[in-house]
Each structure stands twice: as C-alpha cells, then as structure tokens.
Design an enzyme around this catalytic site. Structure first.
Site, PDB file in Angstrom:
ATOM      1  N   HIS A   1       0.806  -1.232   0.000  1.00  0.00           N
ATOM      2  CA  HIS A   1       0.000   0.000   0.000  1.00  0.00           C
ATOM      3  C   HIS A   1       0.829   1.267   0.000  1.00  0.00           C
ATOM      4  O   HIS A   1       0.404   2.296  -0.492  1.00  0.00           O
ATOM      5  CB  HIS A   1      -0.978  -0.013   1.171  1.00  0.00           C
ATOM      6  CG  HIS A   1      -2.047  -1.022   0.951  1.00  0.00           C
ATOM      7  ND1 HIS A   1      -2.015  -2.257   1.529  1.00  0.00           N
ATOM      8  CD2 HIS A   1      -3.107  -0.997   0.138  1.00  0.00           C
ATOM      9  CE1 HIS A   1      -3.028  -2.952   1.095  1.00  0.00           C
ATOM     10  NE2 HIS A   1      -3.717  -2.222   0.254  1.00  0.00           N
TER      11      HIS A   1
ATOM     12  N   CYS B   1      -8.934  -3.940 -10.719  1.00  0.00           N
ATOM     13  CA  CYS B   1      -8.528  -2.675 -10.085  1.00  0.00           C
ATOM     14  C   CYS B   1      -7.221  -2.813  -9.318  1.00  0.00           C
ATOM     15  O   CYS B   1      -6.782  -1.882  -8.672  1.00  0.00           O
ATOM     16  CB  CYS B   1      -9.618  -2.146  -9.170  1.00  0.00           C
ATOM     17  SG  CYS B   1     -10.005  -3.256  -7.824  1.00  0.00           S
TER      18      CYS B   1
END
Ligand code: PEP
Ligand code: MG
Length: 625
Positions: free
Chosen positions: A234, A554
């Site tokens: 992330h 995605c």
C-alpha cells in the site's frame, strides 16, 4: 526541485514541524558515488538532497494504569519487543547485500539494539515501572530510557575530554533509539514528521507506512526511497498515487546516507545514487526531461477514446487513495473512479469519521467527477493498513496479530462492527444523490458475507428513508472484490449474490502465492504473471461474463501496459489504475485488435512457466512497437 510531475494542490496541514533526527552516520564512508538497487515502484526521476524521516520525540500522554491491567500492559510490551526484534532481524539479514566494510560498521550497532531488547537494564527497568508505578508500557519505556541516558551522561567527569563525552552521548542515543522503536511499535503511530522537510528533498527511511505516505506533500518532496517495502504494497500504491518517483526495498541505504547528501532516485530503473558524479547527474537530468516529454505526449491521448483498433470500447478508470489526486484523475483522461480506497478518511486521526464527515468527503469526490461513475470501497482495514482511529475507538485490537493478513480484515471487521459499516453505508448512500455510485465490499471469501452485508445495506436504506434523508431511488449496486483465491474459485456462486466484481490482483497474487506484497525480502516471488494467478483471474472473469455481470480489474495489474492485451484477451473490458498509468494503458488499448489479444491469451494460458509467459507478453508488445 527536479520533479517530473505537474504541480498538485497542497494537502491539509499536517502536525507541527518536527526536528529531523540525524540518521546514523559513518565518517568512514567515502563521499564518492554509490549506487543502490531496489524495487522501482513509482516512475519518474528525482534529484535532490536527501533527508531522513524520523519520528518526532514521541508525545505520549504519560498515563496511569490500574493494577488489574498490569498483565495486559506487559503483554503489549512483549508484542512490541517481539516486533522490534523481528524488524532488527530483518535489517541484519539484509546487511549481506552490502559491501563488507559497511556490514562491519552496521552489524555491531544492530547487535547492541537487539541485546537491549533481551534481559537488559532497560527492559528490567521498564517492567519495574509498569508494575511498581502503574504506568502504561510506552510511558515506562520513555521514562526508563531517559533515566538511563541521564545516568550514562552523569558518568562524565568534569574534566573529561570532548571525545569521552561524545562516546557517552552515543551510548545514550542508542538507548533512546531502541526506546523509540519500542514506542513506535507500541503506539503504531505514523512518523508524522514530513511537514518540515525542505522543499525538493529526497526522502529516505527504513520504512514508510501507508498512513505516513498519505501525509507527504508531493509539491515539496522530490522522491522517496526506503529499505523496506514491495512493488504492490500500500505504500507503493500511495506513492504512485502521489506521482512521486520512488524506489523501495533498497538495502543499506539509511546507513549510507547523511542528511543533505545529493541523491538521484530513479523510479524507472529502480536505483538510488548517492553523491552522483557529474556524468550521472547529467544523465539523470536528461531522464527528467525525457520523462516530462513522455508526459506531454500522453497528455495528447487524453481526449481520444479508449477503444481498440477494431473499435471495441474499453473502460479506463482511476483508483483514488487520497482526494489530492482528483485533479490528476481529471487530467488523466480516466472516465470515473473504479476504486475509491476509503481508508484515507480513517487515517491519521484520533477517532473514526462520523456519518456527516464521510458524506461530505464522498459527495465532494462524486461531484468532482461530473457524472462519471465512482466505485466506493467500504473500509478495508487490516493487513498492512493499520489505522489508529479504529484501535482508539475499540473496533480493533491495539496489539498486532501474529498474522494480520489472515486475520480480521475488510468485510470481516465490517460485519463484526455493524455500527462502523452502517455509518459508512449511510454516508455513501447520501453522497450517491450527487452522481452515479457503486459500493464495493473488500476481502470477501464466502457467500454468507455478501448476504449478511446486503441485509445490513437494505436495513440502512430503510432507516435513511424513515429518517427522510435524500438517497437515490434505485440504490447503488453492491459489488465485491475478488482478491482471495477462495473468492475467485467461488466466483460462479458469488456472481449470484453480487452486482459486480472488481478483481483485486494485488491481494489475489499475495494470497495465491503466499507472499507478503510489501516485503522486500520476498519481492521476487511476488509475480502476478504466475500461471496460478492468471487462471484465477480467468475463472472469475468467465463466471462474471456468463452472468453478464460487470467485471473489472482494479489491482496494479490493470496499470501494467504489458499485461493489457492479455487481460483484454481473457475478456476483460474495464480497468481501474493509478491516474498516471491511464495514458500508457490507453495507448496500448488503441494499438491492439481483440482477435490478436484472444490468441495471445490462449497461448499464455497454455503455459506453466511465468518466465515463458513474460516472454510471450514482451514479444507481443515489441511486435506492436
Ligand atoms: C487489490 O488487492 O488488488 C486491491 C485493489 O486492493 P488493495 O490494494 O487496496 O488491497
Ligand atoms: Mg486488496
């Protein structure tokens, strides 16, 4: 500043400017060019003086505990010690990648830190303070470290030399250093120390958490390099979102740098060069110019349709992790937001945002997209996404699970804490009057989760209607992430319950191959072109297509132009990615025919070897220039 990106607005002001800790430095390291290799995670080249991130002196409310809490407090301390040991063990393991003289210098320091985590005076003192004076573990660590450092300095005789004093100070610093690590692990506080970074700085640190990255101001920071981290973790996702040239997983970097040293971060080649020679600087400047030209070329693609040579329309959308990206999304030519990671709303704050605050944030984003669709994902807490506010509010434990990626993540937390989930659903429903919205559930693994989530969703709709709130007559579709092997292999059954699929290839790759996506040590094993990952994507896509249900990708695979023809050949027509990747992917889409993509997909899906798959993809790309 040598940034390659367009200016972006300044994010909301962060916490007060910190003092920058001078990183461990070595006078033995010559100031000649040194190049370090790492994982390129965000394209672009940055040239600038380096600065380290450092946690500001921890501001810990010195709080008392009850006698009944001593055991729990000691257990928290044990977890933080174990975590600190693990971090130091990793650092030590990676030293082998460094030249011998650097190893000889750094290894003893890590040994000192590790010893202090054992049965040292520091640890004994901390435990005594918890039990004897009834203070929290972090309070005990800070107080004991201060006391030891003061005692060390008191050993200096009035006539002791500057050298002796410096040596005592170093010992005191070592105690404070390990105390800082412990406190950071106890509080899980982000570094929050970027506000005072000089403009144009290259930021170098051991580790950068997603919540820390969210605080970076891309108009001030030139580039980022860290020792930890992987391509699709992330933190990498955030750095790409901010358009900051970045290289992660660079062993030995923090020990080799000194604040103010000149550096080049090459986020395309994956290198960091300290004290670059005149030649390297000239070549980096050329790379900066070339990258800027490429951006201009891509800008011209913005208004052209995303369709293949044989006129098959393809949906290209943007992922949004921070509102600061909105202007970039609009400039990129993306048509809507295919994944709004709502975690940003919960990060770097004391308590979770209430319904009104969330409604305003979602509404602002939906309005900014001017009628283009926005897919808002419900909070995906867990794994590497630590969010303090949730621990403060008692929604999640404030100790770290042994295996957070397999624990209370995504939908699991939302179903366990319906109040948290309902608040968010209500906010999204209220924002949905401003434009087309879809709601996406994270980390689904089974049917009952989708059914339970839908029940809650319907309950929230009824409640809002009773309350007289304005929400769309036809509520937004409720879709699910396909990001675990379990979900991918149950896709045909899940397709009966969900309104759409979004394939999250980052977690899907991580869980299929059992590789932590943010871990530099196993980065080479993290491979989205592994045949097992591709088969799961194909299986889930075909299940959706049979049901005529919308399906998109995605995860970061959607942003990789090399993979676009393969994904088109598998049958996918909708991709969501970082805004900066949209033009490159659009260029590929416009240069291929679907038949050729289908043939490519057939030959790829026949392979059992990822290297052969990459050869096929590279050959396909090079044949099309
Ligand atoms: C994914 O896992 O691919 C994904 C898109 O979700 P995140 O990266 O936020 O975990
Ligand atoms: Mg995910």
């Amino acid at each position: 500043m040598n940034r390659t990106d367009p200016p972006v607005p300044t994010p909301p002001p962060g916490p007060p400017a910190p003092q920058h800790r001078r990183l461990a430095r070595s006078s033995a390291i010559p100031r000649q060019e040194r190049r370090f290799a790492g994982i390129p995670v965000s394209a672009g080249v940055a040239i600038g003086p380096v600065f380290g991130t450092s946690e500001p002196e921890p501001v810990i409310a010195r709080h008392k505990i009850h006698a009944a809490d001593i055991a729990a407090e000691s257990a928290r301390l044990d977890v933080a010690i174990a975590q600190s040991r693990k971090q130091l063990g990793k650092l030590r393991g990676r030293l082998t990648l460094l030249p011998e003289d650097s190893q000889a210098e750094i290894a003893p320091l890590i040994d000192v830190y590790t010893r202090m985590l054992g049965s040292s005076r520091l640890m004994r003192g901390v435990r005594q303070r918890i039990e004897g004076t009834l203070v929290s573990a972090e309070t005990a660590v800070i107080e004991e470290a201060d006391a030891i450092a003061a005692a060390i300095m008191a050993q200096a005789a009035p006539d002791s030399s500057a050298e002796d004093r410096a040596s005592l100070r170093r010992r005191g610093d070592e105690v404070h250093e390990i105390a800082r690590r412990l406190v950071r692990n106890l509080t899980r506080a982000p570094f929050r120390s970027f506000a005072g970074l000089p403009e144009g700085a290259v930021l170098i640190s051991e580790e950068l958490r997603p919540a820390d990255a969210a605080l970076l101001n891309p108009s001030r920071v030139a580039g980022v390099a860290t020792e930890e981290g992987g391509a699709d973790g992330h933190t990498a996702v955030m750095l790409r979102a901010l358009g900051l040239p970045a290289v992660l997983g660079v062993a030995g970097l923090t020990q080799a740098m000194r604040p103010g040293d000149m550096a080049i971060v090459d986020g395309i080649a994956g290198t960091v060069t300290l004290h670059p020679s005149a030649e390297s600087l000239a070549s980096a400047r050329r790379a900066v110019t070339a990258f800027a030209r490429e951006r201009q070329r891509f800008a011209r693609l913005r208004r052209l349709p995303a369709e293949t040579e044989d006129k098959e329309p393809v949906e290209l959308q943007a992922n949004l992790e921070l509102p600061i990206e909105l202007p970039l999304i609009v400039q990129s030519g993306a048509v809507g937001i295919g994944l709004l990671r709502s975690e940003f709303l919960f990060m770097n704050r004391e308590t979770p945002p209430d319904e009104a605050t969330q409604t305003e944030s979602y509404r602002a984003i939906v309005e900014a997209m001017h009628g283009d669709p926005v897919t808002i994902r419900a909070l995906d807490w867990g794994g590497e996404k630590e969010i303090e506010a949730l621990a403060n509010a008692g929604y999640v434990p404030d100790t770290i699970d042994a295996n957070p990626a397999l624990g209370l993540r995504g939908i699991r937390l939302l179903l366990r804490e319906p109040e948290l989930f309902e608040t968010q659903l209500a906010a999204i429903l209220r924002a949905a009057v401003a434009g087309p919205v879809r709601i996406l559930l994270p980390m689904v693994t089974n049917l009952s989760e989708v059914r339970a989530a839908r029940e809650i969703y319907e309950r929230v709709i009824r409640r809002l209607r009773r309350r007289g709130e304005r929400i769309p007559e036809k509520p937004p579709p409720l879709g699910i992430m396909i990001e675990t092997p379990g979900a991918a292999l149950s896709a045909d059954a899940l397709a009966l319950e969900a309104d759409f699929f979004a394939i999250g290839t980052n977690d899907l790759t991580a869980y299929t191959l059992a590789v932590d996506r943010g871990d530099a040590d196993v980065a080479t094993l993290y491979d989205p072109t592994h045949p097992a990952v591709l088969r799961l994507i194909q299986f889930a896509t075909e299940a959706a297509l049979r049901m005529r249900m919308p399906v998109s990708v995605c995860g970061e695979m959607a942003a990789n132009p090399l993979l676009t023809p393969l994904l088109l050949g598998i049958g996918l027509r909708s991709f969501s990615m970082s805004a900066s990747s949209v033009p490159r992917v659009k260029q590929v889409v416009r240069g291929v025919e679907i038949d050729a993509c289908v043939r490519l997909a057939r030959s790829v899906m026949d392979q059992s070897d990822a290297a052969r798959i990459r050869d096929l993809l590279t050959t396909f790309a090079s044949e099309r220039g």
